[in-house]
Design a protein around this motif. Structure first.
Motif, PDB file in Angstrom:
ATOM      1  N   CYS A   1       0.836  -1.199   0.000  1.00 60.76           N
ATOM      2  CA  CYS A   1       0.000   0.000   0.000  1.00 60.76           C
ATOM      3  C   CYS A   1       0.873   1.253   0.000  1.00 60.76           C
ATOM      4  O   CYS A   1       1.914   1.309   0.664  1.00 60.76           O
ATOM      5  CB  CYS A   1      -0.896  -0.015   1.229  1.00 60.76           C
ATOM      6  SG  CYS A   1      -2.042   1.373   1.285  1.00 60.76           S
TER       7      CYS A   1
ATOM      8  N   HIS B   1       0.088   4.130   1.211  1.00 65.36           N
ATOM      9  CA  HIS B   1      -0.156   4.991   2.371  1.00 65.36           C
ATOM     10  C   HIS B   1       0.840   4.711   3.486  1.00 65.36           C
ATOM     11  O   HIS B   1       1.577   5.576   3.912  1.00 65.36           O
ATOM     12  CB  HIS B   1      -1.594   4.805   2.878  1.00 65.36           C
ATOM     13  CG  HIS B   1      -1.863   5.549   4.143  1.00 65.36           C
ATOM     14  ND1 HIS B   1      -2.313   4.930   5.286  1.00 65.36           N
ATOM     15  CD2 HIS B   1      -1.702   6.858   4.447  1.00 65.36           C
ATOM     16  CE1 HIS B   1      -2.444   5.839   6.241  1.00 65.36           C
ATOM     17  NE2 HIS B   1      -2.075   7.008   5.757  1.00 65.36           N
ATOM     18  N   ALA B   2       0.826   3.491   3.978  1.00 68.20           N
ATOM     19  CA  ALA B   2       1.792   3.056   4.982  1.00 68.20           C
ATOM     20  C   ALA B   2       2.168   1.635   4.555  1.00 68.20           C
ATOM     21  O   ALA B   2       1.874   1.241   3.441  1.00 68.20           O
ATOM     22  CB  ALA B   2       1.197   3.097   6.374  1.00 68.20           C
TER      23      ALA B   2
ATOM     24  N   ALA C   1       1.441  -1.878   4.293  1.00 66.42           N
ATOM     25  CA  ALA C   1       0.506  -2.994   4.439  1.00 66.42           C
ATOM     26  C   ALA C   1       0.544  -3.800   3.155  1.00 66.42           C
ATOM     27  O   ALA C   1       0.660  -3.245   2.051  1.00 66.42           O
ATOM     28  CB  ALA C   1      -0.904  -2.487   4.693  1.00 66.42           C
TER      29      ALA C   1
ATOM     30  N   CYS D   1      -7.142  -2.162   1.124  1.00 64.03           N
ATOM     31  CA  CYS D   1      -6.061  -2.343   2.088  1.00 64.03           C
ATOM     32  C   CYS D   1      -6.625  -2.793   3.441  1.00 64.03           C
ATOM     33  O   CYS D   1      -7.591  -2.216   3.929  1.00 64.03           O
ATOM     34  CB  CYS D   1      -5.313  -1.015   2.243  1.00 64.03           C
ATOM     35  SG  CYS D   1      -3.990  -1.106   3.463  1.00 64.03           S
TER      36      CYS D   1
ATOM     37  N   LEU E   1      -5.335  -2.406   6.316  1.00 63.27           N
ATOM     38  CA  LEU E   1      -4.927  -1.587   7.458  1.00 63.27           C
ATOM     39  C   LEU E   1      -5.813  -0.359   7.667  1.00 63.27           C
ATOM     40  O   LEU E   1      -6.375  -0.165   8.738  1.00 63.27           O
ATOM     41  CB  LEU E   1      -3.456  -1.173   7.288  1.00 63.27           C
ATOM     42  CG  LEU E   1      -2.741  -0.669   8.523  1.00 63.27           C
ATOM     43  CD1 LEU E   1      -2.872  -1.649   9.688  1.00 63.27           C
ATOM     44  CD2 LEU E   1      -1.263  -0.424   8.217  1.00 63.27           C
ATOM     45  N   HIS E   2      -5.965   0.492   6.634  1.00 58.96           N
ATOM     46  CA  HIS E   2      -6.792   1.703   6.782  1.00 58.96           C
ATOM     47  C   HIS E   2      -7.885   1.797   5.726  1.00 58.96           C
ATOM     48  O   HIS E   2      -8.494   2.861   5.545  1.00 58.96           O
ATOM     49  CB  HIS E   2      -5.919   2.965   6.738  1.00 58.96           C
ATOM     50  CG  HIS E   2      -4.803   2.973   7.725  1.00 58.96           C
ATOM     51  ND1 HIS E   2      -3.484   2.963   7.367  1.00 58.96           N
ATOM     52  CD2 HIS E   2      -4.813   2.945   9.076  1.00 58.96           C
ATOM     53  CE1 HIS E   2      -2.716   2.950   8.442  1.00 58.96           C
ATOM     54  NE2 HIS E   2      -3.498   2.928   9.498  1.00 58.96           N
ATOM     55  N   MET E   3      -8.063   0.714   4.979  1.00 64.47           N
ATOM     56  CA  MET E   3      -9.225   0.559   4.102  1.00 64.47           C
ATOM     57  C   MET E   3      -9.259   1.434   2.852  1.00 64.47           C
ATOM     58  O   MET E   3     -10.336   1.644   2.283  1.00 64.47           O
ATOM     59  CB  MET E   3     -10.525   0.748   4.910  1.00 64.47           C
ATOM     60  CG  MET E   3     -10.625  -0.117   6.143  1.00 64.47           C
ATOM     61  SD  MET E   3     -10.445  -1.874   5.792  1.00 64.47           S
ATOM     62  CE  MET E   3     -12.082  -2.269   5.246  1.00 64.47           C
ATOM     63  N   SER E   4      -8.134   1.928   2.386  1.00 65.72           N
ATOM     64  CA  SER E   4      -8.140   2.539   1.054  1.00 65.72           C
ATOM     65  C   SER E   4      -8.322   1.438   0.025  1.00 65.72           C
ATOM     66  O   SER E   4      -7.731   0.366   0.143  1.00 65.72           O
ATOM     67  CB  SER E   4      -6.816   3.267   0.777  1.00 65.72           C
ATOM     68  OG  SER E   4      -6.806   4.530   1.372  1.00 65.72           O
TER      69      SER E   4
ATOM     70  N   PRO F   1      -7.173   6.966   3.137  1.00 64.93           N
ATOM     71  CA  PRO F   1      -6.062   7.913   3.199  1.00 64.93           C
ATOM     72  C   PRO F   1      -5.020   7.780   2.094  1.00 64.93           C
ATOM     73  O   PRO F   1      -4.203   8.672   1.939  1.00 64.93           O
ATOM     74  CB  PRO F   1      -5.440   7.613   4.562  1.00 64.93           C
ATOM     75  CG  PRO F   1      -5.701   6.156   4.773  1.00 64.93           C
ATOM     76  CD  PRO F   1      -7.059   5.914   4.170  1.00 64.93           C
TER      77      PRO F   1
HETATM   78  S1  FES Z   1      -1.653   1.279   4.914  1.00 70.24           S
HETATM   79 FE1  FES Z   1      -3.114   1.028   3.339  1.00 70.24          FE
HETATM   80  S2  FES Z   1      -4.557   2.604   3.667  1.00 70.24           S
HETATM   81 FE2  FES Z   1      -3.072   2.866   5.242  1.00 70.24          FE
END
Ligand code: FES
Length: 105
Positions: free
Chosen positions: A44, A46-47, A49, A65, A67-70, A83
Motif C-alpha cells: 500500500c 499509504h503506509a 501494508a 487495504c 490496514l486503513h481501508m483505502s 487515506p
Molecule cells: S496502509 Fe493502506 S490505507 Fe493505510
C-alpha cells in the motif's frame, strides 16, 4: 532492460482471487477480473501494508487495504478513497501457453 517473468499457470488464478509473488526487490500482486489478468505493486502507498491480505471486489475492480481501508483499482492502481493518495505501480501482463507473465521494466 525489460523482461517477461513467468508467474504461474492460468488455472492457478481464479476470478476475484489474488496471487502474490516477489521478484528482484519488487512485491507484486496478480489478480483476475472477468477473465483478464492484472498486476500491481502489492505494498500500500499509504503506509506499509501488504494488499495480498486485503479484500478483493470483482464488481468494483478494486482491492482494499486491510490496514486503513483505502481501495485501489486493480487495473490502473489508482486509489479510490483516502487515506492513500498515491497510485500503485502497474505492470503489463500476458498469457502464453496457459502461463501468466508479468513485464518488469
Ligand atoms: S496502509 Fe493502506 S490505507 Fe493505510
Amino acid at each position: 532492460m525489460s523482461e517477461w517473468i513467468k508467474v504461474c499457470e492460468v488455472k492457478e488464478l481464479n476470478n476475484s482471487q489474488v496471487i502474490d509473488f516477489d521478484v528482484n526487490d519488487k512485491k507484486i500482486l496478480l489478480s483476475k477480473i472477468h477473465g483478464k489478468v492484472y498486476a500491481i505493486d502489492r505494498i500500500c502507498t499509504h503506509a506499509y501494508a501488504d494488499l495480498s491480505t486485503g479484500f478483493m471486489n470483482e464488481e468494483e475492480e478494486t482491492i482494499t487495504c486491510p490496514l486503513h481501508m483505502s481501495s485501489f483499482n486493480v487495473k490502473d492502481g489508482i486509489p479510490q478513497n483516502l487515506p492513500a493518495e498515491v497510485p500503485l505501480k502497474t505492470y503489463k501482463t500476458k498469457i502464453e501457453d496457459n502461463l501468466i507473465y508479468v513485464l518488469l521494466e
